[in-house]
Write a protein that holds these residues in place. Structure first.
Motif, PDB file in Angstrom:
ATOM      1  N   ARG A   1       0.831  -1.206   0.000  1.00 24.80           N
ATOM      2  CA  ARG A   1       0.000   0.000   0.000  1.00 24.80           C
ATOM      3  C   ARG A   1       0.864   1.253   0.000  1.00 24.80           C
ATOM      4  O   ARG A   1       0.569   2.221  -0.691  1.00 24.80           O
TER       5      ARG A   1
ATOM      6  N   THR B   1      -5.376   1.658  -2.775  1.00 27.53           N
ATOM      7  CA  THR B   1      -5.958   0.354  -2.460  1.00 27.53           C
ATOM      8  C   THR B   1      -6.301  -0.410  -3.735  1.00 27.53           C
ATOM      9  O   THR B   1      -6.019  -1.605  -3.851  1.00 27.53           O
TER      10      THR B   1
ATOM     11  N   HIS C   1      -4.694  -3.925  -5.018  1.00 33.79           N
ATOM     12  CA  HIS C   1      -5.544  -5.084  -5.309  1.00 33.79           C
ATOM     13  C   HIS C   1      -5.330  -5.595  -6.730  1.00 33.79           C
ATOM     14  O   HIS C   1      -5.263  -6.812  -6.950  1.00 33.79           O
TER      15      HIS C   1
END
Length: 190
Positions: free
Chosen positions: A33, A52, A56
């Motif tokens: 992150r 984020t 992902h």
């Protein structure tokens, strides 16, 4: 966070352990992150990806790889950094494709080294194109640049990751920087 548990979990994941992947995700998520936030802090203000979402997307690409032989935490983060760069370049290309007459601008690699690659989309595309050309000519030099400037690794970490001396890393970094600058200056899109 120490490197040993992460390296152990990477090795277990390489051997097919889903539990290791789950534990690894918990340990490494914060680092991924931070890496994503660093990338995006240098992107255009209206970028549609958030840290984020970038983590992902990169994570999904990481877990889709069949039996990757992870060597270390540095190796894993280098691959993650590479995937994040590709995701951002893909995004930049889509934005550029949507604009009429858009072309890539030149960006000196020294600026990249000093402030990351925080230039507009076109600069990122031009740099990516130059890195692809360097990779075709000399994959190790391209990997060094990618790990140093996109992966945020130190000279020592890159040296350990690639099993070569720090002097070689420093020498090849200088060569690659000059080569990339020349390539970007002579690029028809620059």
């Amino acid at each position: 966070m120490t490197t040993r548990p992460i390296t152990r979990l990477l090795l277990e994941w390489s051997n097919g352990s889903d539990l290791a992947l789950e534990q690894l995700t918990t340990l490494i998520y914060g680092e991924l992150r931070k890496l994503a936030a660093s990338y995006l802090s240098r992107e255009r203000a209206n970028h549609t990806l958030q840290p984020t979402a970038l983590v992902h997307e990169a994570y999904l690409r990481l877990v889709e790889q069949d039996h990757q032989n992870w060597e270390s935490r540095s190796h894993f983060l280098g691959v993650a950094a590479h995937l994040m760069r590709l995701i951002l370049v893909d995004s930049a290309r889509k934005v550029r494709a949507g604009k009429r007459g858009a072309g890539a601008r030149r960006v000196p690699l020294a600026d990249v080294a000093d402030s990351g690659f925080g230039q507009p989309n076109e600069d990122l595309i031009a740099l990516d194109d130059a890195l692809a050309a360097l990779d075709a000519m000399d994959p190790r030099k391209a990997k060094i640049i990618e790990l140093r400037y996109f992966g945020g690794m130190t000279v020592d970490e890159v040296a350990r990751s690639l099993s070569i001396s720090t002097a070689t890393i420093e020498r090849e970094t200088r060569f690659a920087q000059l080569w990339l600058c020349r390539r970007m200056k002579s690029s028809p899109t620059a």
